[in-house]
Scaffold this motif. Structure first.
Motif, PDB file in Angstrom:
ATOM      1  N   GLN A 265       0.816  -1.215   0.000  1.00  0.00           N
ATOM      2  CA  GLN A 265       0.000   0.000   0.000  1.00  0.00           C
ATOM      3  C   GLN A 265       0.851   1.268   0.000  1.00  0.00           C
ATOM      4  OE1 GLN A 265      -3.601   0.386  -0.123  1.00  0.00           O
ATOM      5  NE2 GLN A 265      -3.161  -1.591  -1.050  1.00  0.00           N
ATOM      6  N   ALA A 266       2.006   1.246   0.648  1.00  0.00           N
ATOM      7  CA  ALA A 266       2.879   2.425   0.645  1.00  0.00           C
ATOM      8  C   ALA A 266       3.371   2.706  -0.778  1.00  0.00           C
ATOM      9  CB  ALA A 266       4.055   2.224   1.595  1.00  0.00           C
ATOM     10  N   GLU A 267       3.757   1.661  -1.516  1.00  0.00           N
ATOM     11  CA  GLU A 267       4.180   1.847  -2.910  1.00  0.00           C
ATOM     12  C   GLU A 267       3.019   2.381  -3.740  1.00  0.00           C
ATOM     13  OE1 GLU A 267       6.131  -0.485  -6.710  1.00  0.00           O
ATOM     14  OE2 GLU A 267       4.950  -1.677  -5.303  1.00  0.00           O
ATOM     15  N   LEU A 268       1.848   1.843  -3.511  1.00  0.00           N
ATOM     16  CA  LEU A 268       0.666   2.263  -4.251  1.00  0.00           C
ATOM     17  C   LEU A 268       0.388   3.755  -4.025  1.00  0.00           C
ATOM     18  CD1 LEU A 268      -1.649   1.394  -6.081  1.00  0.00           C
ATOM     19  CD2 LEU A 268      -2.905   0.705  -4.040  1.00  0.00           C
ATOM     20  N   ARG A 269       0.461   4.204  -2.779  1.00  0.00           N
ATOM     21  CA  ARG A 269       0.228   5.615  -2.489  1.00  0.00           C
ATOM     22  C   ARG A 269       1.301   6.492  -3.136  1.00  0.00           C
ATOM     23  NH1 ARG A 269      -1.315   3.228   2.132  1.00  0.00           N
ATOM     24  NH2 ARG A 269       0.597   3.672   3.248  1.00  0.00           N
TER      25      ARG A 269
ATOM     26  N   LYS B 270      -7.117   4.941  -8.024  1.00  0.00           N
ATOM     27  CA  LYS B 270      -7.115   5.197  -6.578  1.00  0.00           C
ATOM     28  C   LYS B 270      -7.968   4.172  -5.832  1.00  0.00           C
ATOM     29  CE  LYS B 270      -6.214  10.168  -6.577  1.00  0.00           C
ATOM     30  NZ  LYS B 270      -6.807  11.492  -6.315  1.00  0.00           N
ATOM     31  N   GLN B 271      -8.861   3.497  -6.526  1.00  0.00           N
ATOM     32  CA  GLN B 271      -9.709   2.495  -5.882  1.00  0.00           C
ATOM     33  C   GLN B 271      -8.899   1.280  -5.413  1.00  0.00           C
ATOM     34  OE1 GLN B 271     -13.206   1.687  -8.247  1.00  0.00           O
ATOM     35  NE2 GLN B 271     -13.518   3.863  -8.622  1.00  0.00           N
ATOM     36  N   PHE B 272      -7.657   1.166  -5.888  1.00  0.00           N
ATOM     37  CA  PHE B 272      -6.796   0.064  -5.455  1.00  0.00           C
ATOM     38  C   PHE B 272      -6.218   0.309  -4.061  1.00  0.00           C
ATOM     39  CE2 PHE B 272      -6.996  -0.741  -9.952  1.00  0.00           C
ATOM     40  CZ  PHE B 272      -6.981  -2.113 -10.039  1.00  0.00           C
TER      41      PHE B 272
END
Length: 154
Positions: free
Chosen positions: A69-73, A132-134
């Protein structure tokens, strides 16, 4: 068309370690915006072209497949990329925000630095919202945010 130069003496591609020369026709210049100054790319033409062809698609794939999740953000912080970028391959002038055009010595032509598949304006905003829904909001714990602050789950 602006006058383009020749590769600096001893220029070597940071990826392939090949010499970048006028004779090899692998020299590329990039134009930063808003300065609109042309500079030598630190990558040879084949590497630049590969980035143009894949950078946007790789971004979307990473967003859809990462389990971090940190990479995704971090990925979604700036939104989907539009123009080719690499801080080492295309070192921008102070004040420039992105690469806008490229010039290939091989054909002596300028071309946009827009990534294959990239979208702009309203279409980009729509894609950004979809991606962003991920992001998983529920279940974040202290330290999950990139800034180290506890998530606000209210």
């Amino acid at each position: 068309m602006s006058a383009h130069g020749e590769p600096p003496e001893g220029l070597m591609c940071l990826v392939t370690m090949e010499d970048i020369t006028k004779e090899d026709s692998n020299y590329v210049e990039f134009q930063g915006s808003p300065s609109m100054k042309w500079k030598a790319a630190m990558f040879e033409q084949s590497v630049v072209q590969q980035l143009l062809d894949s950078q946007f698609h790789d971004f979307v794939n990473r967003v859809k497949t990462t389990d971090c999740q940190a990479e995704l953000r971090r990925l979604l912080g700036a939104g989907p990329p539009v123009f080719v970028s690499d801080k080492h391959g295309f070192p921008l002038e102070e004040g420039d925000t992105h690469v806008v055009n490229l010039w290939y010595a091989s054909d002596n032509k300028e071309r946009p630095a827009k990534l294959d598949g990239a979208v702009e304006g309203e279409e980009r905003q729509k894609l950004w919202e979809e991606l962003k829904q991920f992001i998983i909001v529920e279940g974040k714990e202290e330290g999950d945010d990139d800034n180290g602050n506890e998530a606000d789950n209210s």
